[in-house]
Motif scaffolding. Sequence first.
Motif, PDB file in Angstrom:
ATOM      1  N   PRO A 135      -3.141  11.259  -0.717  1.00 15.41           N
ATOM      2  CA  PRO A 135      -4.301  10.546  -1.270  1.00 15.41           C
ATOM      3  C   PRO A 135      -4.793   9.484  -0.282  1.00 15.41           C
ATOM      4  N   THR A 136      -6.065   9.561   0.053  1.00 10.91           N
ATOM      5  CA  THR A 136      -6.629   8.704   1.105  1.00 10.91           C
ATOM      6  C   THR A 136      -7.955   8.120   0.629  1.00 10.91           C
ATOM      7  N   LEU A 137      -8.168   6.840   0.935  1.00  7.72           N
ATOM      8  CA  LEU A 137      -9.393   6.154   0.506  1.00  7.72           C
ATOM      9  C   LEU A 137     -10.566   6.499   1.432  1.00  7.72           C
ATOM     10  N   SER A 138     -10.990   7.733   1.370  1.00  7.16           N
ATOM     11  CA  SER A 138     -12.195   8.154   2.077  1.00  7.16           C
ATOM     12  C   SER A 138     -13.412   7.822   1.222  1.00  7.16           C
ATOM     13  N   GLU A 139     -14.592   8.051   1.771  1.00  2.68           N
ATOM     14  CA  GLU A 139     -15.812   7.781   1.009  1.00  2.68           C
ATOM     15  C   GLU A 139     -15.870   8.601  -0.280  1.00  2.68           C
ATOM     16  N   GLY A 140     -15.411   9.849  -0.204  1.00  7.17           N
ATOM     17  CA  GLY A 140     -15.438  10.699  -1.387  1.00  7.17           C
ATOM     18  C   GLY A 140     -14.552  10.167  -2.496  1.00  7.17           C
ATOM     19  N   VAL A 141     -13.360   9.716  -2.142  1.00 12.01           N
ATOM     20  CA  VAL A 141     -12.443   9.151  -3.136  1.00 12.01           C
ATOM     21  C   VAL A 141     -12.991   7.831  -3.661  1.00 12.01           C
ATOM     22  N   ALA A 142     -13.572   7.033  -2.766  1.00  7.96           N
ATOM     23  CA  ALA A 142     -14.165   5.760  -3.195  1.00  7.96           C
ATOM     24  C   ALA A 142     -15.273   5.995  -4.219  1.00  7.96           C
ATOM     25  N   ALA A 192      -7.709   0.125  -7.653  1.00 12.29           N
ATOM     26  CA  ALA A 192      -8.043   1.343  -8.397  1.00 12.29           C
ATOM     27  C   ALA A 192      -7.425   2.561  -7.731  1.00 12.29           C
ATOM     28  N   GLY A 193      -7.432   2.574  -6.397  1.00 14.17           N
ATOM     29  CA  GLY A 193      -6.809   3.672  -5.666  1.00 14.17           C
ATOM     30  C   GLY A 193      -5.320   3.738  -5.921  1.00 14.17           C
ATOM     31  N   ALA A 194      -4.668   2.594  -5.942  1.00  7.34           N
ATOM     32  CA  ALA A 194      -3.227   2.557  -6.198  1.00  7.34           C
ATOM     33  C   ALA A 194      -2.913   3.054  -7.612  1.00  7.34           C
ATOM     34  N   ALA A 195      -3.735   2.654  -8.585  1.00  2.44           N
ATOM     35  CA  ALA A 195      -3.531   3.103  -9.961  1.00  2.44           C
ATOM     36  C   ALA A 195      -3.715   4.616 -10.076  1.00  2.44           C
ATOM     37  N   PHE A 196      -4.725   5.134  -9.364  1.00  2.70           N
ATOM     38  CA  PHE A 196      -4.958   6.581  -9.364  1.00  2.70           C
ATOM     39  C   PHE A 196      -3.764   7.320  -8.779  1.00  2.70           C
ATOM     40  N   MET A 203      -0.612   6.357  -8.589  1.00  3.39           N
ATOM     41  CA  MET A 203       0.572   6.296  -9.437  1.00  3.39           C
ATOM     42  C   MET A 203       0.434   7.145 -10.699  1.00  3.39           C
ATOM     43  N   GLU A 204      -0.814   7.399 -11.124  1.00  4.89           N
ATOM     44  CA  GLU A 204      -1.016   8.280 -12.273  1.00  4.89           C
ATOM     45  C   GLU A 204      -0.916   9.748 -11.883  1.00  4.89           C
ATOM     46  N   HIS A 205      -1.507  10.101 -10.734  1.00  9.84           N
ATOM     47  CA  HIS A 205      -1.609  11.507 -10.365  1.00  9.84           C
ATOM     48  C   HIS A 205      -0.585  11.938  -9.312  1.00  9.84           C
ATOM     49  N   ARG A 206      -0.034  10.989  -8.546  1.00  9.90           N
ATOM     50  CA  ARG A 206       0.991  11.296  -7.547  1.00  9.90           C
ATOM     51  C   ARG A 206       2.114  10.258  -7.673  1.00  9.90           C
ATOM     52  N   PRO A 207       2.813  10.254  -8.828  1.00  5.54           N
ATOM     53  CA  PRO A 207       3.808   9.207  -9.090  1.00  5.54           C
ATOM     54  C   PRO A 207       4.996   9.227  -8.122  1.00  5.54           C
ATOM     55  N   SER A 208       5.171  10.295  -7.372  1.00  4.81           N
ATOM     56  CA  SER A 208       6.256  10.336  -6.387  1.00  4.81           C
ATOM     57  C   SER A 208       5.925   9.558  -5.121  1.00  4.81           C
ATOM     58  N   SER A 209       4.717   9.005  -5.019  1.00  2.62           N
ATOM     59  CA  SER A 209       4.330   8.236  -3.835  1.00  2.62           C
ATOM     60  C   SER A 209       5.315   7.103  -3.592  1.00  2.62           C
ATOM     61  N   GLN A 216       3.112   3.868  -2.913  1.00  4.90           N
ATOM     62  CA  GLN A 216       2.500   3.491  -4.185  1.00  4.90           C
ATOM     63  C   GLN A 216       1.057   2.998  -4.034  1.00  4.90           C
ATOM     64  N   ARG A 217       0.343   3.633  -3.135  1.00  7.34           N
ATOM     65  CA  ARG A 217      -1.067   3.322  -2.926  1.00  7.34           C
ATOM     66  C   ARG A 217      -1.682   4.481  -2.162  1.00  7.34           C
ATOM     67  N   ALA A 218      -2.991   4.460  -2.057  1.00  6.15           N
ATOM     68  CA  ALA A 218      -3.674   5.437  -1.205  1.00  6.15           C
ATOM     69  C   ALA A 218      -3.605   4.974   0.246  1.00  6.15           C
ATOM     70  N   ALA A 219      -3.532   5.919   1.155  1.00  4.19           N
ATOM     71  CA  ALA A 219      -3.593   5.595   2.578  1.00  4.19           C
ATOM     72  C   ALA A 219      -5.027   5.263   2.964  1.00  4.19           C
TER      73      ALA A 219
END
Length: 264
Positions: free
Chosen positions: A186-193, A210-214, A216-222, A225-228
């Motif tokens: 999960p990466t904070l690209s323009e599309g994800v933003a 918001a990215g970190a919450a996303f 942890m909800e969809h990739r809890p094994s991170s 614990q945040r988007a790159a």
Amino acid sequence: MNIDLTGKTVLVTGSTLGIGYAIAKGLAEAGAEVIVNGRKQEAVDAAVARLKQDVPGATLRGVATDVGTAAGCEALVKAVPQVDILINNVGIYGPQDFFETPDDVWQRFFDVNVMSGVRLSRAYADDMAKRGWGRIVFISSESALNIPADMIHYGFTKTSNLSISRGLAKRMAGTGVTVNAVLPGPTLSEGVADMLQKEVEKTGKSLEEAGAAFVMEHRPSSIIQRAATIDEVANMVVYVSSKQASATTGAALRVDGGVVDTIA
């Protein structure tokens, strides 16, 4: 470590925005001549103009072609007949249920995400080998290993990237040409933003929160614990494109924040 790519020519497909743009920027900062690619001329022109601001003095070119088609790849190779480094970054994604995904969607994802890299690697790799040096990088995804149930057609293409990069690395054995895959999570690209914007407006959270919450909800094994960030992904690509990465080939290099739960 000083990564110096002065004198090297790099082609980054799908580099007008997001991870592709960050890769182009990182390689330009390392001194390479960078060819920016996208489907639309106005987007390519805008990306080149932005790069000139971000990396003053960089040597840049832009070529607008749709590399998701054979004709588009042929036009790109005609415009840029020789490169030292090829970054097969272009890709499309989007959720769609398996039972509602028709043949034409599967074919489009395959053409863009897989065949673009096959065609361009086939066009450039032999010449790299004749010159005794080259780098080819496929931008895959953690979805290649962690197939999303709602994007099976996407995950399949990213697994294909791993097979092609590993096999091509073997095919180029002893030539001085390395071939690798980089797997962002999960990466904070323009599309994800853009996708997270409603959550930002609704909750008052920052985009990063918001990215970190996303994640942890969809990739809890991170593990992080945040988007790159897009720059964190680009850093791996710049390294594997460098002279210093000469003993790294046939590898699947994860920049997924530890999402894929494996020690291998």
